[in-house]
Design an enzyme around this catalytic site. Sequence first.
Site, PDB file in Angstrom:
ATOM      1  N   HIS A  62      41.133  33.703  33.242  1.00  0.00           N
ATOM      2  CA  HIS A  62      41.915  34.919  33.432  1.00  0.00           C
ATOM      3  C   HIS A  62      42.629  35.268  32.123  1.00  0.00           C
ATOM      4  CE1 HIS A  62      41.919  35.144  37.977  1.00  0.00           C
ATOM      5  NE2 HIS A  62      41.485  33.915  37.785  1.00  0.00           N
TER       6      HIS A  62
ATOM      7  N   ASP B 247      47.394  37.019  41.045  1.00  0.00           N
ATOM      8  CA  ASP B 247      45.944  37.106  41.167  1.00  0.00           C
ATOM      9  C   ASP B 247      45.662  37.515  42.602  1.00  0.00           C
ATOM     10  OD1 ASP B 247      43.247  36.744  41.422  1.00  0.00           O
ATOM     11  OD2 ASP B 247      43.237  34.626  40.854  1.00  0.00           O
TER      12      ASP B 247
END
Length: 266
Positions: free
Chosen positions: A257, A160
Amino acid sequence: MLRATPATVRSMRIISFNANGIRSAATKGFFDWMAAHNPDLLCLQETKAQVEQLNDAVFAPPGYHRCFRDATTKKGYSGVAIYSRRQPDEVRTALGWSEFDEEGRYIEARFGDLSVVSLYLPSGSSGDERQQFKFRVMDWIAPIFAQWAASGRDYVLCGDWNIVRSRLDIRNWSSNQKNSGCLPAERAWLNGLCEQDWVDAYRAVHPLGEDYSWWSQRGAARAKNVGWRIDYQLVTAGLRDRIRTCSIAAAPTFSDHAPVVVDYAL
């Protein structure tokens, strides 16, 4: 770590996923999904757990070695992990700056000449103090990335990154120009990496793709697909031609996510 496909082409599947809490993702069936997708390596970010809290069998799927780097600055915060079919030759968990390392943001597993990294770069969305820390991390880690790219090793940087690259990577481009993750300086930094030493696996497969990997938990953003692509697998140039497929598994939902799945030919 290698698998034979029906076409007898050897391949390696790497999945990167910000779990926003590994225990939370597990209760939503993530490890069942993982088993069905059969990765050779799984890189997790935001485990939000200390390793002693992960003794349940669900966190130790059969056939996988596990390595974790927990946050020591605050329990239940950050944290990264790598699950691998093959036992790593070496595992590294620090880059040499304690302010970054102790937040549990980096782990690297080495297999011969291949390094697979699970990386969680800071977000600046909580305020200016964290945004300035994010900028310091960007300045500090860029030379490390350059060293890796010049090392002669193959690297896969999973994680990320908390930055979009272009308007293709975010639904609301214009209204986010002053927001962390879409700031011009952030985008210039990440695009600079990709223009110099690193290959964005998703963009290599989908030059004009508009898939997202993160959605705000406010305003039904996921249902409306008002998302951002901030989760990447960046690879060294020698792996560019080995990228076979790349997909972002937006459903089912295990976190805010989505997992990024890449198959590499070997």
